[in-house]
Design an enzyme around this catalytic site. Structure first.
Site, PDB file in Angstrom:
ATOM      1  N   HIS A   1       0.693  -0.932  -0.070  1.00  0.00           N
ATOM      2  CA  HIS A   1      -0.079   0.092  -0.131  1.00  0.00           C
ATOM      3  C   HIS A   1       0.987   1.392  -0.115  1.00  0.00           C
ATOM      4  O   HIS A   1       2.016   1.130   0.354  1.00  0.00           O
ATOM      5  CB  HIS A   1      -0.729  -0.080   1.332  1.00  0.00           C
ATOM      6  CG  HIS A   1      -1.955   1.072   1.505  1.00  0.00           C
ATOM      7  ND1 HIS A   1      -1.451   2.364   1.690  1.00  0.00           N
ATOM      8  CD2 HIS A   1      -3.346   0.818   1.502  1.00  0.00           C
ATOM      9  CE1 HIS A   1      -2.842   2.977   1.863  1.00  0.00           C
ATOM     10  NE2 HIS A   1      -3.746   2.114   1.554  1.00  0.00           N
TER      11      HIS A   1
ATOM     12  N   ASP B   1       3.129  -3.984   8.088  1.00  0.00           N
ATOM     13  CA  ASP B   1       1.858  -3.479   7.912  1.00  0.00           C
ATOM     14  C   ASP B   1       0.901  -4.556   8.041  1.00  0.00           C
ATOM     15  O   ASP B   1       0.592  -5.332   7.331  1.00  0.00           O
ATOM     16  CB  ASP B   1       1.905  -2.983   6.501  1.00  0.00           C
ATOM     17  CG  ASP B   1       0.474  -2.072   6.326  1.00  0.00           C
ATOM     18  OD1 ASP B   1      -0.331  -2.261   7.062  1.00  0.00           O
ATOM     19  OD2 ASP B   1       0.360  -1.934   5.138  1.00  0.00           O
TER      20      ASP B   1
ATOM     21  N   GLN C   1      -4.442  -5.228   7.144  1.00  0.00           N
ATOM     22  CA  GLN C   1      -5.465  -5.995   6.704  1.00  0.00           C
ATOM     23  C   GLN C   1      -5.624  -7.439   7.391  1.00  0.00           C
ATOM     24  O   GLN C   1      -6.511  -8.384   7.058  1.00  0.00           O
ATOM     25  CB  GLN C   1      -5.221  -6.441   5.110  1.00  0.00           C
ATOM     26  CG  GLN C   1      -5.350  -5.213   4.254  1.00  0.00           C
ATOM     27  CD  GLN C   1      -6.650  -4.495   4.090  1.00  0.00           C
ATOM     28  OE1 GLN C   1      -7.694  -5.283   4.571  1.00  0.00           O
ATOM     29  NE2 GLN C   1      -6.646  -3.388   3.798  1.00  0.00           N
TER      30      GLN C   1
ATOM     31  N   LYS D   1     -10.350   0.139  10.409  1.00  0.00           N
ATOM     32  CA  LYS D   1     -10.812  -1.110   9.607  1.00  0.00           C
ATOM     33  C   LYS D   1     -10.937  -2.259  10.663  1.00  0.00           C
ATOM     34  O   LYS D   1     -11.318  -3.352  10.256  1.00  0.00           O
ATOM     35  CB  LYS D   1      -9.278  -1.345   8.953  1.00  0.00           C
ATOM     36  CG  LYS D   1      -8.795  -0.610   7.851  1.00  0.00           C
ATOM     37  CD  LYS D   1      -7.970  -1.045   6.947  1.00  0.00           C
ATOM     38  CE  LYS D   1      -7.189  -0.025   5.965  1.00  0.00           C
ATOM     39  NZ  LYS D   1      -7.959   0.616   5.102  1.00  0.00           N
TER      40      LYS D   1
ATOM     41  N   CYS E   1      -4.740   2.389  -3.543  1.00  0.00           N
ATOM     42  CA  CYS E   1      -3.527   2.934  -3.125  1.00  0.00           C
ATOM     43  C   CYS E   1      -2.351   1.816  -3.426  1.00  0.00           C
ATOM     44  O   CYS E   1      -1.510   1.657  -2.546  1.00  0.00           O
ATOM     45  CB  CYS E   1      -3.455   3.266  -1.667  1.00  0.00           C
ATOM     46  SG  CYS E   1      -4.871   4.435  -1.162  1.00  0.00           S
TER      47      CYS E   1
END
Lengths: 159, 427
Positions: B135, B212, B215, B238, B378
């Site tokens: 991303h 990261d 997700q 999220k 993104c």
């Protein structure tokens, strides 16, 4: 007609595939100097819609105050691509003043959120974008090539 | 979990019970932002109605109560990801969390933080490694850090199926690598990266690891200690929480040596007109008035997820994800980005519909009340690598039913005919 059908009118879907005026653009500097030799003022503008990545590069040729040629390259949604195609059909042959007036009319209609009915007498095929004005997120898509035209036109006049 | 459990869960989410363009809302954009259960909305309201006060200052009762709730939220989020409480730093979002790291390292490279911070200092000859599937939030801060410090940015390439080229990774991560930053799960392909393998590459050369986890923390059980990463980031909105709050996890011994990014009030011990001394982490990295209501609401979101059970959430979404890709394989002219049926994935799928731009696909779906994400999500380099400029992504969460997935698939199958493109056409 459903809202979706009024957004994606047949003429828009056809133009998005036929892409009138779409071409592989030759280097700009060449086109400018070749144009200068024959009394043409040539300029182009590249516009990007950052929300969806639509791109249009529109090249304008002006001779004695008349839009003599319009070619473009680009990639994007059917609305932006059809708009570029219809723009070339609509504006070619008009005087720059006529083209500006038509552009103003088109922009005003698109920004009206469906309140202004498109005037087919003035806009011709571009009136098909009337349905777009009810989709604020898509107005930018339809305007993209027209903004490019406006910017390129200003540039031809500064030469 | 079953559809019956999901129906019960859906009752907790007011926003899902509405009509969009004449159809019941089918929300398949949780990869961008998730919806909030009533308990989260109430936690934020209850805070403002009863305990609103500045934290870590003031001796009055409300200030004490606000501070306690704020710190209890930190403890809860820490436990949720297997971290120690002081290893959790609040940020505005995951993007800010990554920027916090990049600017702290940048400051260390200028000599701030003294000798202990030298381990974060970068310069010419040093390498930062990311992947081609990142991303933009886990790419641009590192590009900028490289520009500021003279370090070189390198990347692990992506294969045609969207997975990382692990053979190349073993070459890219080398003796000059100081930092390896990669995503746990791709927001485009749904691929879950082999963290252990990548961490092992970094350890071999003594590089720091930034994960990261935007997700994955919302969708899978994640234990940062078990994963043995040095830093991890994720965002509140999220994972059923509010916007405006993100989380940086950092190993305690690393945070202790890092110079601050944002400076000002609430992060200092003593100040004179020339200089200041800073608090220990996490306060060192939390300058200014904090996101108090958001932290408290995020803790309520964590409660909701924990009570549901992250194992159950993950199993349900794995089922939805497989149903998505199996259904997509049946639709002519639709190309799935990333691996297909049977490969472990998150509960999301991004597709390219031949001959129809993603923006038009999204408009068609919206007309049927289906909310999806269109564009490059993104992740422009990944899209370019996979040969497309944009895609249409459906992403699920614990409140999505199999019927919703089926409706999405059936509606997607109508897209090409509507736009006058024959199935199987190419662009």
């Amino acid at each position: 007609m459903s809202d979706l059908q009024s957004l994606y009118q047949t003429i828009i879907l056809e133009h998005s595939k036929e892409r009138h005026g779409a071409a592989t653009l030759t280097p700009l500097a060449e086109a400018v100097s070749r144009g200068a030799a024959t009394g043409l003022s040539v300029a182009e503008s590249h516009q990007i819609n950052t929300t969806c990545g639509d791109e249009v590069t529109l090249r304008v040729s002006i001779a004695a105050g008349t839009v003599t040629d319009l070619v473009w390259s680009g990639e994007g949604c059917s609305i932006s691509q059809a708009s570029a195609s219809i723009l070339t059909d609509t504006l070619r042959g008009l005087s720059t003043d006529e083209a500006r007036a038509l552009l103003d009319n088109f922009r005003e209609m698109l920004r009206s959120r469906g309140k202004i009915e498109p005037d087919e007498e003035i806009l011709g095929d571009a009136a098909a974008f009337g349905g777009v004005s009810r989709y604020p997120a898509r107005v930018k898509c339809a305007m993209l090539p027209w903004v490019a035209f406006e910017a390129a036109l200003i540039e031809t006049e500064s030469r | 979990m079953t559809n019956i459990d999901v129906e019960r869960i859906r009752n907790d989410f007011p926003v899902l019970h509405q009509t969009v363009n004449g159809h019941p809302l089918t929300y398949l954009d949780s990869g961008a932002t998730s919806q909030n259960p009533i308990s989260v909305l109430e936690a934020e309201q209850e805070y403002y109605e009863q305990r609103n006060a500045a934290v870590h200052r003031g001796a009055h009762t409300l200030a004490v109560e606000a501070t306690e709730a704020f710190e209890a939220a930190r403890e809860k989020v820490a436990a949720f990801v297997g971290a120690e409480t002081d290893e959790i730093v609040w940020t505005s979002n995951a993007t800010e969390a990554i920027n916090l790291l990049a600017y702290s390292f940048s400051n260390a490279s200028l000599g701030l933080g003294g000798p202990p911070a030298r381990r974060f200092s970068l310069g010419s000859g040093d390498e930062i490694v990311v992947t081609e599937m990142e991303h933009h939030a886990n790419l641009i801060p590192w590009q900028q850090l490289a520009l500021r410090t003279g370090a070189t940015l390198r990347f692990i390439p992506v294969l045609d199926d969207g997975s990382l080229d692990l053979l190349a990774a073993a070459d890219v991560v080398g003796q000059h690598t100081r930092l390896l930053a990669f995503t746990h799960g791709s927001n485009v392909t749904g691929i879950i990266n082999p963290v252990a393998e990548l961490v092992a590459l970094a350890r071999k050369v003594g590089a720091l690891v930034v994960l990261d986890a935007c997700q994955t923390v919302p969708h899978l059980p994640v234990d940062v200690q078990a994963l043995d990463v040095d830093f991890a980031v994720f965002s509140g909105h999220k994972m059923l929480g509010p916007t405006g709050i993100g989380v940086l996890f950092g190993k305690a011994e690393l945070l202790a040596d890092m110079p601050p990014f944002l400076t000002g009030g609430s992060m200092i011990t003593t100040v004179n007109m020339q200089a200041a001394e800073f608090l220990a982490p996490p306060q060192r990295f939390e300058a200014g008035t904090q996101r108090i209501s958001q932290a408290i609401a995020l803790a309520a979101a964590v409660d909701y997820l924990s009570e549901t059970g992250m194992d159950r959430v993950a199993a349900w979404e794995a089922q939805l994800g497989q149903r998505l890709v199996a259904g997509l394989a049946e639709i002519g002219g639709v190309r799935l980005l990333g691996p297909g049926v049977g490969v472990e994935r998150l509960g999301l799928a991004a597709v390219d519909v031949a001959g129809v731009h993603a923006h038009d696909v999204g408009q068609f779906l919206d007309d049927a009340g289906i909310a999806v994400r269109v564009g490059h999500h993104c992740a422009q380099p990944l899209h370019r690598r996979l040969g497309v400029t944009a895609s249409t992504r459906a992403s699920t969460y614990l409140y999505n039913t199999t019927d919703e997935v089926d409706l999405f698939l059936a509606t997607l199958a109508e897209v090409a005919p509507f736009f006058g493109v024959s199935a199987g056409a190419t662009r």
